[in-house]
Design an enzyme around this catalytic site. Sequence first.
Site, PDB file in Angstrom:
ATOM      1  N   SER A 131      -1.862 -64.314-119.995  1.00  0.00           N
ATOM      2  CA  SER A 131      -2.083 -63.216-119.059  1.00  0.00           C
ATOM      3  C   SER A 131      -3.334 -63.482-118.242  1.00  0.00           C
ATOM      4  O   SER A 131      -4.205 -64.247-118.655  1.00  0.00           O
ATOM      5  CB  SER A 131      -2.222 -61.900-119.813  1.00  0.00           C
ATOM      6  OG  SER A 131      -3.536 -61.789-120.301  1.00  0.00           O
ATOM      7  N   LYS A 132      -3.377 -62.835-117.090  1.00  0.00           N
ATOM      8  CA  LYS A 132      -4.505 -63.061-116.199  1.00  0.00           C
ATOM      9  C   LYS A 132      -5.816 -62.703-116.894  1.00  0.00           C
ATOM     10  O   LYS A 132      -6.853 -63.292-116.622  1.00  0.00           O
ATOM     11  CB  LYS A 132      -4.318 -62.227-114.929  1.00  0.00           C
ATOM     12  CG  LYS A 132      -5.497 -62.259-113.979  1.00  0.00           C
ATOM     13  CD  LYS A 132      -5.082 -62.650-112.593  1.00  0.00           C
ATOM     14  CE  LYS A 132      -6.161 -62.447-111.541  1.00  0.00           C
ATOM     15  NZ  LYS A 132      -7.460 -62.964-111.857  1.00  0.00           N
TER      16      LYS A 132
END
Length: 479
Positions: free
Chosen positions: A252-253
């Site tokens: 995930s970012k």
Amino acid sequence: MMETRTRFAPSPTGYMHIGNLRTALYEYLIAKANGGKFILRIEDTDQKRYVEGATDIIYKTLKRVGMNWDEGPDIGGNFGPYIQSERKAIYAEYAHKLVELGGAHYCFCKQKEENEDDEEETQETHEKFKDPCLNISLDEAKKRIAAGEPYVIRQTINKKGTSVFHDVVYGEIDIDYNELDEGVLLKTDGMPTYNFANVIDDHLMNITHVVRGNEYISSTPKYNLIYETFGWTPPIYVHVPQVMKDAQHKLSKRNGDASFQDLVAKGYLPEAVLNYIALLGWNPGTEQEIFSLSELEKVFTCERLNKSPAIFDITKLTWMNGCYIRNLSAEEFHKTAMNYYDHLLGRGYNLEALSAVLQPRVEVLNDITEQTQFLAQMPEYDIALYENAKMKTTPEIAKNTMKLAYDVLAGLSVWDNETLFSSLKEAAAANGFKNGQILYPLRVALSGLQTTPGGATEIAVVLGKSETLNRINIALAKL
Ligand code: GLU
């Protein structure tokens, strides 16, 4: 034979997720391998998620890695528009057609949240196959619409049994029709959901291969129903495992490695990132690991895509990045490294020499700043640092050899590594010292560190004569 046409269909979210870039790469490679076309389509129907400038990031990223598209919003093509928000009228037309064909129905139930793209909100009022609006006749529904009542168009799941379809990576897939929900296809504001728009666009744009994350597998029977109702042929499906941080967590970012921009900002070369992600879910069937994009175009085949989990291994990427850095020409590396030398400018340092020292040693460009900090600012150090059993030095010996080094270096007019090294070696021998007894203390004197990128004389070359002598003087004052 039909021309191969693939599409990359990102939603403009403001950054390029590594998993999306990998999808784009596989789409691109399938097109290139078959002499086909690679199409860029912007999927911006979820206006809530719209981010200013996000489309530009998509363009820039693809161009930066050399994946040029044959049709797209900026260059046009025969199948435009290529931005979904500009295709509203097309979706409306087909959604109403689908209702007429029995593949969808009008629904007037109050939506939990209007324009919700996510279909989970339908759970309460629309348990599978129980949408109360299915009981409304088409005539009556049309009257209510004409009277101005808000509505959505929902898919009708009118099949029983099992949906079977083929996927290039996962093989034959069976999904029970019972598991499908009657999701929204066209929202109250006339915008389509992904579940509808992707089918309409892929068909109208003559897309032959659809590559996407395996999270879409469970919805694929719904798409196939729409194709079937219209009498269209579905594309070839290529679902790929999602890119994971580890066995349990998606990349995930938030953990900082998921975005192409973040990786580049950290000092990874775009070419290395692209090479690395090509191997996240595909293997060439040989030992080769380093591939340029044009090499990938030659060797890529869909058959070698695999369904094992794609774990993003930053250590492997870092290693690969180091390989790419070493493969740059000295000029290219120096040009790139200059972006990291701000703290060293205006001091008369020999930065070309510094680049030559760093290129074989750096794995990620951002390391440069830290590794060269001592050149900008001498760290405070204790003279105990001159104590080194292996080099057979003590502060006492260092005091003598630094005096010697000062005299030797002060007398030199040529300032390159070879001259410095041989002059110091000779002077050491002539005065009964070992090489290490002069070179190790010199490294400490010039850097304040026990280990540095490059040896003592290489550092002296970077610093130049006057700063070298200056730092030796400071050392002598300490000693
Ligand atoms: N817009 C979708 C996404 O960004 C595209 C999925 C697909 O390629 O069909 O996930």
